[in-house]
Structures are given as structure tokens and as C-alpha cells.
Design an enzyme around this catalytic site. Structure first.
Site, PDB file in Angstrom:
ATOM      1  N   GLY A  76       6.142  -0.401   1.549  1.00 58.49           N
ATOM      2  CA  GLY A  76       7.309  -0.132   0.842  1.00 58.49           C
ATOM      3  C   GLY A  76       7.275   1.405   0.559  1.00 58.49           C
ATOM      4  O   GLY A  76       6.554   2.013   0.230  1.00 58.49           O
ATOM      5  N   GLY A  92       9.888   3.580  -2.412  1.00 62.20           N
ATOM      6  CA  GLY A  92      10.528   3.506  -3.623  1.00 62.20           C
ATOM      7  C   GLY A  92      10.889   4.854  -4.432  1.00 62.20           C
ATOM      8  O   GLY A  92      10.407   5.856  -3.939  1.00 62.20           O
ATOM      9  N   GLY A  93      11.543   5.011  -5.456  1.00 64.99           N
ATOM     10  CA  GLY A  93      11.932   6.107  -6.169  1.00 64.99           C
ATOM     11  C   GLY A  93      10.623   6.747  -6.758  1.00 64.99           C
ATOM     12  O   GLY A  93      11.004   7.786  -7.239  1.00 64.99           O
ATOM     13  N   GLY A 127       7.445   6.365  -5.285  1.00 64.80           N
ATOM     14  CA  GLY A 127       6.300   6.664  -4.227  1.00 64.80           C
ATOM     15  C   GLY A 127       6.439   5.825  -3.206  1.00 64.80           C
ATOM     16  O   GLY A 127       7.269   5.107  -2.847  1.00 64.80           O
ATOM     17  N   VAL A 143       3.940   3.000  -0.960  1.00 59.78           N
ATOM     18  CA  VAL A 143       2.870   2.128  -0.902  1.00 59.78           C
ATOM     19  C   VAL A 143       2.293   1.771   0.336  1.00 59.78           C
ATOM     20  O   VAL A 143       2.986   1.312   1.147  1.00 59.78           O
ATOM     21  CB  VAL A 143       3.595   0.580  -1.783  1.00 59.78           C
ATOM     22  CG1 VAL A 143       2.312  -0.247  -2.025  1.00 59.78           C
ATOM     23  CG2 VAL A 143       4.466   1.077  -3.085  1.00 59.78           C
ATOM     24  N   LYS A 177      -0.522   2.845  -3.989  1.00 59.50           N
ATOM     25  CA  LYS A 177       0.691   3.575  -4.284  1.00 59.50           C
ATOM     26  C   LYS A 177       0.277   5.103  -4.399  1.00 59.50           C
ATOM     27  O   LYS A 177      -0.353   5.473  -5.418  1.00 59.50           O
ATOM     28  CB  LYS A 177       1.390   3.092  -5.681  1.00 59.50           C
ATOM     29  CG  LYS A 177       2.577   3.593  -5.857  1.00 59.50           C
ATOM     30  CD  LYS A 177       3.160   3.131  -7.060  1.00 59.50           C
ATOM     31  CE  LYS A 177       4.509   3.775  -7.368  1.00 59.50           C
ATOM     32  NZ  LYS A 177       5.325   3.049  -8.700  1.00 59.50           N
ATOM     33  N   ASP A 182      13.138  -0.481 -14.930  1.00 56.31           N
ATOM     34  CA  ASP A 182      13.538  -0.406 -13.572  1.00 56.31           C
ATOM     35  C   ASP A 182      13.583  -1.861 -13.163  1.00 56.31           C
ATOM     36  O   ASP A 182      12.986  -2.103 -12.003  1.00 56.31           O
ATOM     37  CB  ASP A 182      12.865   0.409 -12.571  1.00 56.31           C
ATOM     38  CG  ASP A 182      13.693   0.716 -11.122  1.00 56.31           C
ATOM     39  OD1 ASP A 182      14.992   0.313 -11.193  1.00 56.31           O
ATOM     40  OD2 ASP A 182      13.319   1.114 -10.159  1.00 56.31           O
TER      41      ASP A 182
END
Length: 759
Positions: free
Chosen positions: A432, A434-435, A437, A439, A453, A550
Site C-alpha cells: 500500500g 498513502g499520503g 507513507g 506500507v 509503515k 482521514d
């Protein structure tokens, strides 16, 4: 027609190839003599071209007009201009890097007395060209501005953006695009077909000195932010010159292997074929070392005669050119390598260099190298150790150790532990992005699977707050929150270790047609109830409340029993008990952001309530929170849902997979009304998460017998099985029927009465 053009090109090539020889072949860039190699001062190398038969056409793309290699030379002005696609000027084409630099308009929206004077948006329809992620950036300027940048990536729509506000020019600095007057957004690999739009929060009525909002993609080396531009009006931006943007290009839509098997590969003699990055399509050719020319021409690349230029030979006559290289040879009667560093020596003086001297020198060199290596290795180990200790202190490791000594909270991993767990952060272990970091999936001791992460860089001034947040998250005792197992502070950016959840996200299940039949209304309602209870727990139960900030379907993980696990606290904020709201920089995801928070920058617990309301609507409709593929009136899911509720046409938008179940209709209506309450524009009009959780629990118990509570009364293994099948169990563990009297457990709550009262 595509095959006819290909055959014509090959015939022209066969006729013209014998005419291109020697030095002429080395400098040739075009495929045939009739092809132009220049337009004004711009060089046009093949596979690009401007005449018929002079540019590459993908034989597997039968619509010839869609080719991106065919350009146009506009000679209508004083200086000819090279044009790509729909009137896009080209300033440079690079064969080696596979780049093309074009000039694009900026998007702007100018206002006068609060009314929009002119709206201009940018759209670039170059399907097989992709924006260079390393040589461009996305920029927006203005003191009352928000911008959207949309495109396609991996065949799916991609969206990003940024926003900027300022109250006076004194708060803005030249050459500093930091979010005040100017903001930037990064570009991932593989973005194509880009659209840029820009707008204002309040039509620039609060910042009279700044009449325009502006947004654009631009090459990194071609933009300097000046605060004086914020005062410019419509005339300035209408006449503003085009801005350069760098795109990547490749040949065709196939990789090297497939193109070579089909005989369509352009990489011929003395060339190397390279597949592009996974986010790009096609391939590129380049000349092998020791060869030069245009690698896309049928004759391939030509050998470089190194003996005519600079080389390492001691004398010119010692140099012999070879195919792609050269060698230095000593003449007869001499020995040596014939190079400047190891010249030729007369064989008659060989006695001056006996074997014993050579062996002695060689042995000394070997010993010196071994000693140097050992010293270098020891110094390197010391440097690495000192660097890790520095990062450990910088990221608050000493503070964390002091606090952990008084409690059994979480484990501190070493950098080596997590490198081993992720196979040195191999890309195949990425699960994954994301904003906050990246994963990785990893395996630690006892073969335990974990999610690791790699967070964003921690501000040294906020280390104490970062440590407190880690400690609080590690002590949260809630089965519906992804458990924090430990952290590593020996790297420049902290690494957080979480439990691994194996069934994907709520977003995945809502948008995967294959999973929808199993994703029943009861499962969706259960997930909504669990997430609401988590947020209520974070807001009211723990000592220092936490605002998630979030909340969205992508941050709700599901295990094999469809139990919800709330994740990604990278943007969360701790709320002191004596402080009801926080002034923060606006962060979150478009489509889920609280409108009141976006306007005031004041973060409250009601911001989580709004975001959760959007998740409820996603569960009801199985639609994305924000999609530019839908009509404009339906683009924002929350607004479209509220409109349908107002028109009393709720079931026009409800997911047909659950709307057809008559037994669930009353529950669906109740949840829809609850979602409407959560989406009120004013935060004070919305319920608390505790009220939401209580209401969902009541809805969940409508028409349900006490023995039907699958998730609390049955063992986990059988619970999963019956949950998937949608069959309740009797008290003895066997499957039961739905016969019997309806339960009267559900009673109307204060929520229903508050809505009836006109909330």
C-alpha cells in the site's frame, strides 16, 4: 490503411538505405531522404516525423490518426513551429532519455467583485504519453485557491490537488512555494491524459489584491514563484507565455519480447531494446556501447572508430579498431599493453623486470589492499552505527525508552530487524501507498506476518508529540483498531510495525464486482457499526481524545470474518481535554473532507462525523466518494446523495444488490437518514460519534431475535461461515430459520425524534 503505410515505409527505406553511408549514416536522423529533419530550430528524429511515411505508426493500432509520432510543422508565422496533437507546441525531442518537451497553457479563474470573469482549464489528450514524475511538478498560485489535477494511471482515474490561502502579500515570499500563496503537488509515474482545473473558496471577495486563481503542470527548471504575480489580473494571464512540460514516450504498446517475437521491433543492428517502467507502455531503443546513430532506423547504429579520436593507446599506430571497441597492440619486438599507463617495452630489456621483483610488488599490493579494506570496513561500521544513533536521538528514541521503562507498551525494533523482515524493502512486498507513507508486508520472529509503515519525515520540533502519539496508540485496547506492535527509530524516517490484516480494504470490496454477491447488507451494517464504535471510542473513551482526520473506506481494513479494523493514524491529532478545536493545516482526502473544516481550518471531532457520513453513503450506494467519470451533478457523492434525499428519491441511488432485499428496506432508510444527519454543513448540527454508534446498534437490532447476534455469541470459525451465508444459528449451534415472532427489542431513539423536530 495502417499496413499499407507500413509497407510503403519499408519500400522507401529499402530504396534509400544504400544512399546513406559513411559519415552521412552517422549523422542521419530520418528514415528516408524526403523526410524533413528540422522545423525551425527544432530537430525531428525518427520515429517522429512530419511527412507521410516519415514517422512510426503502430501496426497494431488501426486508427492511424491516433498515432503520437506524427507531428506538424506550422509555417504560418515568422518562425516555423513544431506541433504535437491538438495544437501543442514542441520545443525538444530527446532520443536517449525518451522525452519530449511541450508547451502548455495554464488554467486560471479570474474574478471581479466576486463574479467570475473567465474560466480556463487545461486538458492534454496524449493517451500514450505520460508525464515525467522526476522532471515536472504540479503548481497552484493564489490567496484563495484550490486546484484539481486529474488523469489516468494503470487504466484508472487518478486525482490529486492542493490548496493555498493568504491574507496579505506580506505573508508571501518569493521563490518559496510553501502553501502560502503557492502550493505544489507531486506527480506519480504513469500519469496520462491530464486535466487541470482551478477555483476559489469565496470568489476572491476576501482578498481583493489577488483577483485570479491559477494552476498548471510545469517542468522543474522552468518555474519561479513571484509574489507580485498574485496581484495580476485577467489580462496578465491571458497573454502569459506557454509553460514547458516534460512527457515520456515509448514505441508501440508492447514490450521488447512481444515486439521481437512478432517481428515489429524497431531495435535492429547494434542496438539494445529496453522495456519501459511498469507505469508506461511500449519500449525504447539505444545504441550499444561503442556505436552511434539513431537506434530506431532500419540500419541500426554504426560503429565508432575510436582510433580516429581520443583513446588510451600509447601511439596512434598501436590502435586497432574493432566492432564496438578498440585494442592497443605493441609492435613486433616489444611487449606490454601498448597503453599510456602500460606502454610497450623492448623485449631485449626484459631482464630488468625479473619474476621475483614482480611477485614482491604484487604481494605488497595485495597486503596493502587487504589492510585498506579492513580499515575501511571498520570505519564504515562505525559511521553506520553513529548515523543510526543520531537518527534514534533525532526521532525521540531516548524519550521513548524512558517512558517504556515504566510500562510494557510496545517493542522497539532495530533497522536490521525490519530489513530482514522485508527482504531489504523489496518492491514485491509493497502492499500500500498513502499520503503518509509506504506500507510493506514483512515476517518477523516466530513467522508472524506484520505490516511495516515507512512514515513521512518527523518534524524535530514535534518529536515529543510524535512519541506521545505512539505511546497512546500502543495502549489503545480496541479489537476494531489495527494494533501497533512496535517501531524503529534508527532510520531517518520512523518505521511503525502493525498487525497484518489479510482481507483488503472496504474500498476494495465495494469496488470489486466479484466480491459484491458476498457483501450483504448485514455485513455492511456490521462494518458501519464497528467503525462508528471505534470513532466514538477515540473521541470520548480514552484519556486524551484522538481525531482520526482521514476517515475513508480505504483506511478501513477487513479480516477474513469481515471484522472492521480502522487504520492509518498518520494524520491523526491528539486533542487536549481543555481544547475543543484545533487550528491546523487542512489535510485529508477530497470527497471526505468536512466543508466547515476546509473553510475555517479548525479541526473538531465533528470533522470525523462528516467523513464517516460519506463512508455510510458508500456502503449504501457502492459508489466512489468523488469521481470525475460521473456527470458533474453526480461527481461529489455526498452532495448527490443529499439531493436524492431531498427529492425523496433515495432508492434511485441505493445499490441494487441490497435494495432488492425487502426485509432490509426499513434498516436502509434509517441508515440513509443517519447519513444525512452526519452530512449537515454545520458541525454543531451533526450528531456525536457516540450518538451515531448507538443509533446504528439500534438499527442493527431491528427485527432481530436475541440469538441472531452472530458476531458476539458464536465462535469465530463458525461465525465467519454463517456470516458469509447470511444464515442465523439456533442456541444449540445448528442453522436456524427466520420463522417466529418479530422481536420488539428495537425502540425509536432520540435520533428519530430529533430529525422529526426539524434538525
Amino acid at each position: 490503411m495502417g499496413y499499407l503505410n507500413l509497407i510503403l515505409t519499408l519500400l522507401i527505406t529499402m530504396i534509400s538505405t544504400p544512399l546513406i553511408t559513411g559519415d552521412e549514416a552517422l549523422s542521419s536522423l530520418v528514415i528516408a531522404p524526403h523526410c524533413s529533419s528540422m522545423c525551425g530550430n527544432i530537430t525531428i528524429p525518427y520515429p517522429f516525423g512530419i511527412e507521410e511515411g516519415c514517422y512510426y505508426v503502430d501496426q497494431y493500432n488501426f486508427i492511424k490518426k491516433s498515432t503520437i509520432m506524427g507531428l506538424k510543422c506550422d509555417r504560418s508565422g515568422n518562425l516555423p513551429k513544431l506541433i504535437l496533437g491538438e495544437n501543442i507546441p514542441v520545443s525538444y525531442i530527446d532520443l536517449t532519455e525518451g522525452e519530449i518537451r511541450v508547451n502548455l497553457n495554464m488554467s486560471f479563474n479570474c474574478y471581479s467583485q466576486g463574479e467570475s470573469q473567465r474560466w480556463h482549464s487545461t486538458w492534454v489528450n496524449l493517451v500514450t504519453f505520460t508525464l515525467s514524475s522526476t522532471k515536472n511538478k504540479l503548481v497552484a498560485t493564489g490567496c484563495d485557491t484550490y486546484a484539481w489535477f486529474t488523469g489516468f494511471r494503470h487504466g484508472m482515474q487518478y486525482e490529486t490537488g492542493c490548496m493555498t490561502k493568504c491574507h496579505s502579500l506580506n505573508s508571501v515570499a518569493d521563490n518559496d512555494c510553501n502553501g502560502v500563496g503557492c502550493c505544489e503537488a507531486s506527480i506519480p509515474d504513469g500519469i496520462s491524459n491530464i486535466t487541470t482545473k482551478v477555483s476559489s473558496f469565496d470568489n476572491h471577495t476576501s482578498v481583493a489584491f489577488n483577483p485570479c486563481s491559477v494552476a498548471f503542470p510545469v517542468a522543474n527548471d522552468s518555474f519561479t514563484f513571484l509574489r507580485k504575480n498574485l496581484t495580476q489580473g485577467l489580462g496578465f494571464y491571458s497573454d502569459f507565455p506557454l509553460l514547458p512540460v516534460v512527457f515520456n514516450w515509448g514505441i508501440g504498446r508492447q514490450g521488447c519480447s512481444e515486439a521481437q517475437e512478432q517481428g515489429s521491433c524497431l531495435c535492429k543492428n547494434n542496438t539494445i531494446c529496453s522495456d519501459l517502467e511498469p507505469d508506461q507502455v511500449g519500449y525504447r531503443c539505444k545504441c550499444k556501447d561503442g556505436f552511434t546513430g539513431n537506434p530506431y532506423l532500419p540500419q541500426g547504429c554504426q560503429d565508432i572508430d575510436e582510433c580516429k579520436g581520443a583513446n588510451e593507446c600509447e601511439k596512434t599506430e598501436y590502435c586497432t579498431n574493432t566492432d564496438g571497441n578498440y585494442i592497443c597492440e605493441c609492435p613486433k619486438g616489444y611487449h606490454g599493453n601498448g597503453t599510456r599507463t602500460d606502454g610497450c617495452v623492448s623485449s631485449s630489456k626484459a631482464w630488468l623486470t625479473p619474476v621475483i621483483i614482480t611477485a614482491g610488488i604484487g604481494g605488497s599490493i595485495i597486503i596493502l589492499l587487504v589492510v585498506s579494506f579492513l580499515l575501511h570496513w571498520r570505519n564504515g561500521e562505525r559511521r553506520i552505527k553513529k548515523l543510526r544513533e543520531s537518527f534514534f536521538r533525532q526521532n525521540g528514541g531516548l524519550i521513548l525508552h524512558q517512558k517504556l521503562s515504566r510500562m510494557d507498551a510496545l517493542k522497539i525494533f532495530t533497522a536490521q530487524d525490519l530489513e530482514n523482515a522485508t527482504d531489504k524493502y523489496n518492491e514485491i512486498n509493497i502492499i500500500g501507498r498513502g499520503g503518509y507513507g509506504i506500507v510493506y508486508k514483512g515476517i518477523i520472529e516466530n513467522n508472524q506476518q506484520v505490516a511495516i509503515k515507512r512514515s513521512l519525515k518527523v518534524d524535530p520540533g514535534q518529536v515529543e508529540q510524535f512519541i506521545n502519539e505512539i505511546l497512546i496508540l500502543s495502549q489503545i485496547n480496541n479489537r476494531n483498531i489495527v494494533r501497533l506492535l512496535g517501531c524503529c527509530l534508527e532510520t531517518e524516517v520512523p518505521l511503525l510495525v502493525y498487525e497484518y490484516i489479510n482481507n483488503g480494504t472496504l474500498y476494495d470490496h465495494l469496488n470489486d464486482e466479484a466480491k459484491v454477491p458476498l457483501f450483504t447488507w448485514n455485513i455492511r451494517l456490521g462494518i458501519a457499526t464497528e467503525v462508528a464504535e471505534v470513532l466514538a471510542y477515540l473521541h470520548t473513551t480514552i484519556t486524551t481524545p484522538i481525531i482520526h482526520r482521514d476517515m475513508k473506506s480505504m483506511n478501513i481494513l477487513l479480516d477474513e470474518c469481515y471484522t472492521a479494523k480502522v487504520a492509518d493514524f498518520g494524520g491523526s491529532r491528539l486533542v487536549p481535554v481543555d481544547q475543543g478545536q484545533l487550528a491546523t493545516m487542512v489535510l485529508g482526502t477530497l470527497g471526505y473532507l468536512d466543508p466547515e473544516y476546509m473553510q475555517t481550518s479548525e479541526l473538531t471531532e465533528k470533522s470525523d462525523v462528516y467523513s464517516f457520513g460519506v463512508v455510510l453513503v458508500e456502503l449504501l450506494t457502492r459508489k466512489k466518494a468523488l469521481s470525475y467519470q460521473r456527470p458533474e451533478i453526480e461527481r461529489c457523492l455526498a452532495m448527490h446523495f443529499l439531493l436524492k434525499m431531498k427529492e425523496d428519491r433515495l432508492f434511485d441511488i441505493i445499490d441494487k444488490n441490497i435494495a432488492n432485499s425487502q426485509g432490509d428496506i426499513e434498516q436502509i432508510k434509517k441508515v440513509a437518514t443517519l447519513a444525512k444527519w452526519c452530512l449537515f454543513l454545520k458541525g454543531e448540527d451533526r450528531p456525536t460519534m457516540k450518538e451515531v454508534a448507538m443509533e446504528l446498534e439500534g438499527i442493527k437490532r431491528m427485527n432481530k431475535h436475541p440469538w441472531q447476534d452472530l458476531k458476539s455469541s458464536l465462535d469465530q470459525e463458525n461465525d465467519c461461515e454463517y456470516l458469509l451465508l447470511g444464515i442465523p444459528k439456533d442456541d444449540d449451534g445448528t442453522s436456524g430459520s427466520n420463522s417466529g415472532k418479530d422481536s420488539d427489542l428495537y425502540k425509536p431513539s432520540s435520533f428519530s425524534s430529533s430529525l422529526a423536530g426539524g434538525r
